[in-house]
Each structure stands twice: as C-alpha cells, then as structure tokens.
Scaffold this active site. Structure first.
Site, PDB file in Angstrom:
ATOM      1  N   CYS A 111     -33.576  21.679 -24.831  1.00 60.23           N
ATOM      2  CA  CYS A 111     -34.421  22.729 -24.259  1.00 60.23           C
ATOM      3  C   CYS A 111     -34.225  22.830 -22.757  1.00 60.23           C
ATOM      4  O   CYS A 111     -34.436  23.899 -22.175  1.00 60.23           O
ATOM      5  CB  CYS A 111     -35.885  22.469 -24.599  1.00 60.23           C
ATOM      6  SG  CYS A 111     -36.490  20.847 -24.111  1.00 60.23           S
ATOM      7  N   GLU A 153     -44.473  22.856 -25.777  1.00 61.79           N
ATOM      8  CA  GLU A 153     -43.201  22.793 -25.053  1.00 61.79           C
ATOM      9  C   GLU A 153     -42.191  23.595 -25.851  1.00 61.79           C
ATOM     10  O   GLU A 153     -41.788  23.195 -26.943  1.00 61.79           O
ATOM     11  CB  GLU A 153     -42.711  21.356 -24.886  1.00 61.79           C
ATOM     12  CG  GLU A 153     -41.515  21.291 -23.950  1.00 61.79           C
ATOM     13  CD  GLU A 153     -40.560  20.149 -24.240  1.00 61.79           C
ATOM     14  OE1 GLU A 153     -39.331  20.398 -24.251  1.00 61.79           O
ATOM     15  OE2 GLU A 153     -41.050  19.037 -24.466  1.00 61.79           O
TER      16      GLU A 153
END
Length: 462
Positions: A264, A230
């Site tokens: 993020c 990720e």
C-alpha cells in the site's frame, strides 16, 4: 463452506479451511466479551510478559512461518522470514515498550479539595481484519497494542493467508494468554459485515482496499463505534536535482518492486527534475533489469509471482492502455523467462512518456509497475503529487533539509519521507488522508483509538 487458498506459485490448493458457522461466531463473540472483562484488570507488566513471549514464538519459528507465507502469497522465500525478524519484531517491541507510558493516567492541574485525572479504558472486543500482502506487518499494528491496552481480539485474516491467523493463536497459546483474549475466525465477506454490526464488537481495525473500507464503514454506520481504515495508495516520489542519484535509484527501485509492488505504501509514480531525469531513468532501468523473476521458493529469486493471475492481468491492462496513449515501456518482458501471459508471473515494468490522463499514473496498480515523469520545478512536483485520490506516503530525494520540510508541508499525505520510502517507523503515527483511510496505528497515538477516555472528578471530604 470450504475456503481454499490457491498458491500463486503453481496454482495448487495450499490450504483448505472450513468457514465458521453462525454458532461458532456467536461463541467467539461471547468468549471474547467474557475474557476481556478479566483481562482488562491485569497489569501492564503481566500483559507485556505474555506479548513478549508470543513474539519469542514468532522469532523461533520465523523460517517455517516464512516458507508458509511464500506458498500462500508468493513473496520470495529469501525475504518472507524477515517480515517476522525485522518489521514485525520492531513494531511489536516498540508498542509493548511504550504501553505503560501511553496508557498511564493523564494528570491535570490539581484543585484543593479535588482529585482529577483521565484514565484510558479498553474498548472491549477489537475485530481486526487483515490483508494478505503483508499479513504479519499489518496485523501486528493492531493485535499487539489492542491486547496491551486490555482489549480482547478477534482476528480475521484474508482468504489468501489463513495460516497467519493460526500462527497468532499458536503464539499466544505458547505465551500463556488466557483463553478467549485472542481468537481467530475464518469468515466470508457477509460474515465479516455481520460481525462488525454485532453490539459485542467495540472497535474495528481494517486494512484493505478502498472498496473494502466503504463496506466496513457501511457495516458500522448504524452503531456508535468507529473503525480504523488503512486503505489504498498511489504513493509518489520526487527526485530533486540535488539528490544523491545512486541512493535514490537504489531505494526507489526497491520501493517500486519489492513484494512485486504489492504494498500500500510502495512507490507507484516518480517525478524527477528535468536536469537529472535522463540519468535517473537510465540507472533506474539498468537496476530493474537485474531482478530475477521465478519460483519464489528458490533462494536466488528476487521477484515472485503476484498473488493471482487476475491481479497481474489488471496491471498488464493498465500498461497496455498507457502504451496505446503514448507511453513507452523500458523493460522487455522477454528478458524474464518466467513472465507469462495468463499467469501471476509478471516482469517489472518502467514507463516513461506518461501523464495523469493515464490510469497507470492515477489509479492504484499494486504491481511491479512504475511510471516516471520529468518536472521543471518543486511547484510542478507538488501539484502532481497532490493530484491523487490517495494520500498514504510520499517521499522526496534531496540534500536540502529545509526544502524537504517546506515541500512536505504542502504535500497531502499521511507520512512524508526524505531520502527514504516504503517503511513504517513504529514511533511515528501510521495514517492516511483522502481515500487512503482514516485513523491511526503505531506510535503512542495508536493507543488512543484502542481506548476511550474516562474522567475521574473526585471531591475529597475535608
């Protein structure tokens, strides 16, 4: 070697830890392998009872954990305990609750004289490498499901948040998890690569930068294992002319600036239909100015320092470049007395008159900075949203569900939101496309990467 955690609050050394030596790393790997062999034979019910008790520890100590987190990475204390009480609890509970069904044998059509099914088996030792920005929310996506799936776990947390790894250890000890099923190690980057390359590691779950993702990929290239990556994001939002503007402004301001923009899946660029552009920008600017930047240990602070001065300087450089290229800043940093050059304290910033020739609209900023552009159509918005190396999340703000679905099918992203942003629903797959990574956590699909299928094809003697 000593690892030091420098608090962004005042520049003091908040935590010092000795990095594990080669002998400690080897011992942890051996212990993880041995513990997993027994743990894989426990029932889902036994695993659930222990994981729920570990969650109980986190909830009982949420305030103390929250204050630790504030000192480690700078998020205001009014928010940090909620990382445990809200997102952490929600994700842990959901992944625990679906484990029985997600890990059940897969039945296939039966043929006379045979018994056939597919069983999901644990991978062995799962190595979780977690970041500092949401240290509990990112790690829980892998730690709890990995243990529920019958794996053992070795957790390496970022240098900025080492106490988070230690909290997991305390929680699992409190819960009675067998020794060795969960361990943590404080490691250097070189040691991380070495652990990933060790044959005793069955899977790697990494959350971090694109650069870090490439390093993880390089470390596993010589082995027949995979890693869940990720990575970064430059997440866009599109505000259509039919949007509820008040709701869009409120949520997109929060999505842009919560955690000082260090998310993020935070909002980094916004495209607004030209019919409502001026009104949206005006209200967005007004709400941004209500933030209180300052000491994050104070209850009235809503915006704390960034994690380090270098991160703030990088964002300031992006803003300065954009202004030099014709962008306009809407927020005077002097409105925020704590904003100081050469420190991690950075005021929120809103940029207009921006374009995709500017780094601030194409490269990850990871700071309380957002650019806003007008668009004339859905087609233009789609083109701009897709003009990115990233694809983690994207959102649309509209009252038209059909339009949202149609546009969402054309946007290159892992998660498509309508009238929501910067949120992970544990029932849905958390995944990215392009340079935002690969693999999947959360949802029932999240268990697929933490197990391997084994087929049973049994001929029954008649």
């Amino acid at each position: 070697m000593i690892q030091k955690t420098i608090s962004p609050i005042d520049g003091s050394v908040y935590v010092e830890r000795t990095l594990a030596d080669d002998a400690a790393v080897a011992a942890a790997l051996e212990k993880g392998v041995a513990a997993q062999k027994a743990w894989r034979n426990t029932s889902i019910a036994e695993r659930e009872a222990i994981c729920r008790k570990a969650l109980e520890y986190f909830l009982d100590n949420a305030d103390e954990i929250g204050l630790e987190l504030t000192w480690q990475m700078g998020r205001p204390v009014r928010y940090t305990a909620n990382e445990i009480r809200k997102g952490f609890q929600e994700r842990a509970n959901y992944m625990i609750s679906i484990a029985g069904k997600a890990l059940a044998d897969v039945e296939v059509e039966q043929i006379t004289g045979f018994k056939r099914f597919i069983r999901r088996e644990p991978l062995g030792v799962v190595f979780v490498v977690a970041p500092w920005n949401y240290p509990y929310l990112t790690s829980v996506n892998s730690v709890i499901p990995a243990i529920m799936a019958g794996n053992s776990v070795i957790l390496k947390h970022a240098q900025q948040t080492p106490l988070c790894a230690e909290r997991y250890a305390a929680a699992f000890e409190y819960a009675g998890l067998p020794n060795g099923v969960f361990q943590f190690l404080h490691l250097s980057h070189a040691q991380v690569a070495s652990v990933i390359g060790d044959e005793r590691i069955g899977y790697v779950a990494f959350t971090g930068s694109v650069e870090g993702g490439h390093a993880v990929q390089k470390a596993i290239n010589d082995r027949f294992i995979v890693g869940g990556l990720e990575l970064g994001g430059k997440d866009p939002a599109y505000v259509r002319a039919d949007a509820d503007l008040a709701d869009a402004v409120e949520n997109l301001v929060d999505g842009s600036f919560f955690n000082s923009g260090q998310s993020c899946c935070g909002i980094e660029r916004i495209y607004v239909h030209q019919e409502v552009y001026e009104q949206f920008v005006s209200e967005f600017e007004k709400l941004t100015k209500t933030y209180a930047l300052g000491d994050p240990t104070q209850a009235d602070t809503t915006l704390g320092p960034m994690v380090r001065t270098a991160a703030a300087d990088f964002a300031r450089e992006q803003v300065a470049e954009a202004v030099a290229a014709g962008a306009k800043t809407l927020i005077d940093p002097h409105l925020f007395s704590a904003d100081q050059q050469g420190t991690p304290y950075m005021a929120p910033q809103v940029l207009v008159d921006v374009n995709h020739d500017m780094r601030v609209m194409t490269e990850e900023t990871f700071a309380p900075v957002v650019g806003i552009m007008p668009v004339s159509s859905d087609e233009e918005a789609i083109r701009l949203m897709n003009d990115s190396q990233y694809g983690l999340t994207a959102s649309i703000w509209t009252s038209d569900l059909d339009a949202a679905l149609k546009i969402g099918e054309q946007v290159e992203t892992g998660t498509w939101f309508m009238n929501r942003c910067d949120y992970l629903d544990p029932a849905l797959a958390w995944t990215g496309v392009k340079n935002s990574g690969r693999g999947c956590t959360l949802s029932s699909l999240g268990y697929e990467s933490l197990t391997r299928p084994k087929s049973f094809h049994l001929k029954i003697k008649e």
